[in-house]
Scaffold this active site. Structure first.
Site, PDB file in Angstrom:
ATOM      1  N   TYR A 126      30.868  48.451  19.576  1.00 36.27           N
ATOM      2  CA  TYR A 126      29.858  48.138  20.583  1.00 36.27           C
ATOM      3  C   TYR A 126      29.849  49.150  21.725  1.00 36.27           C
ATOM      4  CZ  TYR A 126      28.652  43.716  18.371  1.00 36.27           C
ATOM      5  OH  TYR A 126      28.195  42.756  17.499  1.00 36.27           O
ATOM      6  N   LYS A 173      41.027  45.422  10.130  1.00 28.13           N
ATOM      7  CA  LYS A 173      40.666  46.123   8.902  1.00 28.13           C
ATOM      8  C   LYS A 173      41.371  47.482   8.942  1.00 28.13           C
ATOM      9  CE  LYS A 173      38.261  45.935   5.167  1.00 28.13           C
ATOM     10  NZ  LYS A 173      38.376  44.937   4.111  1.00 28.13           N
ATOM     11  N   ASP A 207      38.665  40.250   5.941  1.00 25.79           N
ATOM     12  CA  ASP A 207      37.922  39.633   4.835  1.00 25.79           C
ATOM     13  C   ASP A 207      38.690  38.418   4.299  1.00 25.79           C
ATOM     14  OD1 ASP A 207      39.555  41.782   4.294  1.00 25.79           O
ATOM     15  OD2 ASP A 207      38.385  42.575   2.647  1.00 25.79           O
ATOM     16  N   ASP A 231      32.541  38.971  17.568  1.00 18.62           N
ATOM     17  CA  ASP A 231      31.160  38.505  17.634  1.00 18.62           C
ATOM     18  C   ASP A 231      30.834  37.699  16.365  1.00 18.62           C
ATOM     19  OD1 ASP A 231      28.522  38.157  18.274  1.00 18.62           O
ATOM     20  OD2 ASP A 231      27.992  40.273  18.303  1.00 18.62           O
TER      21      ASP A 231
END
Ligand code: NAD
Length: 335
Positions: A126, A173, A207, A231
């Site tokens: 972001y 991740k 995930d 988010d």
């Protein structure tokens, strides 16, 4: 009770309807307050300001340190930069804190969900740094800094300790984004080992984390993650406990705090008087705790928990037929 000065930003879409409900509930509960109402978002442009985030609004939050904010609309794929991203950066509101809990009387797949999403609020993908490298190829820059990763990790561990929570799970991740998410993990690990070894700590690839959340969210406690993941996961978590109408939030910095629901401006509902104001009312309760009005916070929480438990007056998203005003009045009647 001391009189509080609080900045009120009604926002766009359903924002004015739901923030006005929150304001009524806070006043009916007995909060002694002077509201400083100022715009942000498309509404600011409509009111003749040159900017979607007027300097006057920012200055008022800097001066009074606390704001409650309705959602604002952000154009998709074009137009001005997200007001929320600008606001959080401008005021250095680095921690988004979003408690997600099973609500009394609201039937969902799971009972006893009680989690808090702690989202880094100032960098990551972001950062809004996007470039066209050559025609047809664009990039978006993900930024991670040691200072911001350490700051959010320390915030999450301090929060967990204060709230007697047992475990922090970092979603990441770092198998793919080895440097950025790797740095986030290193900073979190360091804070755990050096400052808060008594809080259980685990790292989960996001995930698999999504699968765990959907399979059994009751085993998760505080979830810590970077901006974009936070988010997305916030909305996923909202879906586990009854939807966006029941999940509040806060954006906390060292010098100011802005309280707002997780949901957006819901253009599909705007102006119809049917939006659920509870998420903003709950954000107001978080604000009351922040300004040390804990007794008022408890009073409002008991009132809306009772309305939900009785199940007679619920908004449409919760399976009822009440409008925004009727639901607000039902809460006020319980105060
Ligand atoms: P949204 O959260 O506005 O709406 C998603 C769905 O949830 C819609 O079906 C909507 O009707 C429903 N919903 C949301 N809030 C509700 C409420 N209080 N009561 C009942 N139903 C509710 O998300 P979106 O449609 O993806 O985004 C709309 C706009 O809001 C976009 O411009 C987006 O950028 C903006 N947005 C702003 C914020 C914020 O200001 N904090 C947060 C998220 C999205």
């Amino acid at each position: 009770m001391a009189k509080h000065t609080i900045v009120m930003i009604p926002g766009d879409g359903i924002g004015p309807e739901v923030t006005s409900s929150a304001r009524k509930v806070l006043e009916a509960a007995g909060l002694s307050v002077e509201w400083v109402e100022l715009p942000a978002g498309a509404t600011a442009l409509e009111q003749g300001y040159e900017n979607v985030l007027p300097e006057r609004t920012l200055a008022a939050i800097r001066a009074h340190k606390v704001a409650i904010k309705g959602p604002v609309t952000t154009p998709v794929g074009k137009g001005f930069r997200s007001v929320n991203v600008q606001l959080r950066k401008a005021l250095n509101l680095y921690a988004a804190v979003r408690p997600v809990r099973s609500m009394p009387g609201i039937k969902t797949r799971y009972e006893n969900v009680d989690m808090v999403v702690v989202r880094e609020n100032t960098e990551g993908l972001y950062s809004g740094i996007e470039n066209e490298v050559v025609p047809g190829v664009v990039t978006s820059l993900k930024v991670a800094s040691e200072s911001a990763c350490t700051r959010i990790a320390r915030y999450a561990f301090r929060y967990a300790t204060k709230r007697h929570r047992k475990q922090i799970t970092v979603f990441h991740k770092a198998n793919i984004m080895k440097m950025t998410d790797g740095l986030f993990l290193n900073c979190s690990r360091k804070i755990h080992e050096e400052e808060y070894p008594n809080i259980d700590y685990e790292e989960v690839i996001i995930d698999a984390g999504c699968m765990k959340l959907v399979q059994d969210p009751t085993r998760l406690d505080v979830l810590l993650m970077e901006n974009l993941y936070g988010d997305l996961i916030s909305d996923l978590c909202a879906g586990l406990v009854g939807g966006l109408g029941v999940v509040p939030g806060s954006n906390i910095g060292d010098d100011a705090a802005v309280f707002e629901a997780v949901h957006g401006s819901a253009p599909d509902l705007a102006g119809k008087g049917v939006a659920n104001p509870l998420a903003v009312i709950m954000s107001g309760v978080m604000m009351l705790n922040h300004i040390h009005e804990e007794a008022l916070a408890r009073k409002i929480k008991t009132a809306y928990d009772t309305v939900l438990q009785e199940g007679k007056t619920l908004t449409r998203d919760l399976g009822g037929s009440a409008g925004t005003a009727e639901f607000t009045d039902a809460i006020i009647a319980k105060l």
